[in-house]
Design a protein around this motif. Structure first.
Motif, PDB file in Angstrom:
ATOM      1  N   UNK A 136     -60.969 -26.082 -48.132  1.00 52.19           N
ATOM      2  CA  UNK A 136     -61.025 -27.531 -48.348  1.00 52.19           C
ATOM      3  C   UNK A 136     -62.133 -28.134 -47.483  1.00 52.19           C
ATOM      4  N   UNK A 166     -49.342 -27.528 -53.806  1.00 45.70           N
ATOM      5  CA  UNK A 166     -49.472 -26.140 -53.355  1.00 45.70           C
ATOM      6  C   UNK A 166     -48.532 -25.833 -52.190  1.00 45.70           C
ATOM      7  N   UNK A 217     -55.185 -37.152 -46.330  1.00 46.09           N
ATOM      8  CA  UNK A 217     -55.231 -37.349 -47.780  1.00 46.09           C
ATOM      9  C   UNK A 217     -55.131 -36.019 -48.512  1.00 46.09           C
ATOM     10  N   UNK A 218     -55.838 -34.993 -48.013  1.00 46.77           N
ATOM     11  CA  UNK A 218     -55.760 -33.672 -48.647  1.00 46.77           C
ATOM     12  C   UNK A 218     -54.357 -33.084 -48.486  1.00 46.77           C
ATOM     13  N   UNK A 234     -51.527 -34.663 -48.112  1.00 45.61           N
ATOM     14  CA  UNK A 234     -50.569 -35.374 -48.962  1.00 45.61           C
ATOM     15  C   UNK A 234     -50.680 -34.905 -50.406  1.00 45.61           C
ATOM     16  N   UNK A 235     -51.920 -34.720 -50.867  1.00 44.97           N
ATOM     17  CA  UNK A 235     -52.117 -34.236 -52.237  1.00 44.97           C
ATOM     18  C   UNK A 235     -51.570 -32.818 -52.390  1.00 44.97           C
ATOM     19  N   UNK A 236     -51.775 -31.986 -51.355  1.00 46.26           N
ATOM     20  CA  UNK A 236     -51.242 -30.623 -51.406  1.00 46.26           C
ATOM     21  C   UNK A 236     -49.722 -30.621 -51.419  1.00 46.26           C
ATOM     22  N   UNK A 246     -50.810 -34.456 -57.793  1.00 43.39           N
ATOM     23  CA  UNK A 246     -51.128 -35.728 -58.444  1.00 43.39           C
ATOM     24  C   UNK A 246     -51.071 -35.503 -59.949  1.00 43.39           C
ATOM     25  N   UNK A 247     -49.992 -35.986 -60.553  1.00 44.33           N
ATOM     26  CA  UNK A 247     -49.740 -35.689 -61.969  1.00 44.33           C
ATOM     27  C   UNK A 247     -50.754 -36.376 -62.890  1.00 44.33           C
ATOM     28  N   UNK A 278     -53.575 -33.940 -63.031  1.00 41.54           N
ATOM     29  CA  UNK A 278     -53.135 -32.541 -63.092  1.00 41.54           C
ATOM     30  C   UNK A 278     -53.539 -31.713 -61.868  1.00 41.54           C
ATOM     31  N   UNK A 279     -53.444 -32.318 -60.702  1.00 45.63           N
ATOM     32  CA  UNK A 279     -53.639 -31.537 -59.484  1.00 45.63           C
ATOM     33  C   UNK A 279     -52.257 -31.063 -59.051  1.00 45.63           C
TER      34      UNK A 279
END
Lengths: 209, 209
Positions: free
Chosen positions: A86, A164, A147-148, A150-152, A156-157, A160-161
């Motif tokens: 990342x 993990x 931010x990364x 939180x997304x992991x 994020x529907x 389509x992320x």
């Protein structure tokens, strides 16, 4: 006559200088603030170093390898999660490393200045500039890594992320712990700046306030 | 003998006080710095407001609807990209809005204080604390939005996060412009803090330096 005059007022220039700045008048007003401030400065700078070191160690040891199921033979392949995958975390480790390096150097300078109080104020006025710049850099790094992370964690529907952290739990725990610790580090940096400003404003004479 | 001594040195305590702080010595050293500083302060605070306003407008107007191809009938469905779909951008718009609001309020207070110079220093010493806190918040927001924007632009092949800027070009242009403008805003905040510290350190008498 001339010799008597010299005897009663030996070296008049020196006497006037001493009268303008009597050391026993300035000392009680300045010493306690400077000493307490210097001690707080050293402690906070050491905390900045310690938190940065912990954050870097947590990030570097976050590597996790896992067998991921795939629909074709051999059905399971090893996949590794590393922070270097990342870009935000690469920026993050760079920023936190700089903060830690800066922290340990300024701890020693501040400690040295605390033991030799005469040169202290000039050192502080220079440090606070770098403190402010570093606060911007470290806060941005914490924001980017957060931010990364939180997304992991949540995914994020809309785009389509996929999340993990359900697969790489060890990796995510290390990343989140590292972010928490360096968030503490950036709070320490904020306190350092506020302490410097407080100390500067204390040294302004009351009548110009 | 005693009365003659009193006549030549009337009220020795007062004379010493006046000699230690001659008003005509402090006045020329303080006035120009305060005026120039106040003007710079007002201009920078207005710049902070203006850049925050532009950043918020760019973000709010970034909505983009597009027809996305799908493998089943009707083969094309409308999909909308909005900033509210990313939690990092919601935090970002909150932080930048606070910065803009703070910017316009403090511009007026600073302008008022510039026109009434007597109360200026006390106002400034209070503002700089909020400036530091806000720098941390805004820098973290810029970092968070930047990390999301970079991932949207480049994607991340390691975790199969697809890039979205190739489809939503208008959306991405607005987001990146907004981030650039608020990066400028956080640099303005940094300059504000450094200006305040410079002004504080200028007001410390030379002999205690």
């Amino acid at each position: 006559m001339a010799s008597t005059n010299t005897a009663t007022h030996p070296e008049p220039g020196k006497v006037v200088e001493k009268a303008a700045q009597p050391p026993e008048m300035r000392a009680p007003a300045e010493k306690p603030v400077s000493g307490l401030f210097g001690l707080g400065d050293v402690v906070l700078r050491f905390l900045l170093f310690a938190s940065s070191l912990v954050a870097v160690i947590l990030l570097v040891t976050s590597k996790q390898a896992k067998l991921i199921p795939i629909p074709i033979p051999p059905y399971l392949i090893p996949r590794t999660a590393k922070f270097t995958q990342a870009p935000a975390l690469i920026y993050y480790i760079a920023a936190v490393s700089i903060a830690g390096f800066y922290g340990i150097i300024t701890t020693f300078v501040s400690l040295y200045a605390l033991l030799k109080p005469g040169r202290y104020p000039r050192v502080v006025s220079n440090f606070v500039i770098f403190d402010v710049l570093l606060l911007g850099i470290v806060a941005a790094a914490v924001g980017a890594a957060g931010a990364m992370g939180y997304t992991a964690l949540k995914g994020n529907s809309h785009v389509q992320w996929t999340k993990i952290c359900n697969r790489y739990d060890y990796f995510c725990r290390h990343i989140s712990a590292s972010i928490s610790v360096s968030l503490f580090g950036s709070i320490v940096l904020t306190l350092l700046i506020l302490l410097s400003i407080y100390s500067l404003s204390k040294r302004i004479p009351k009548q110009t306030y």
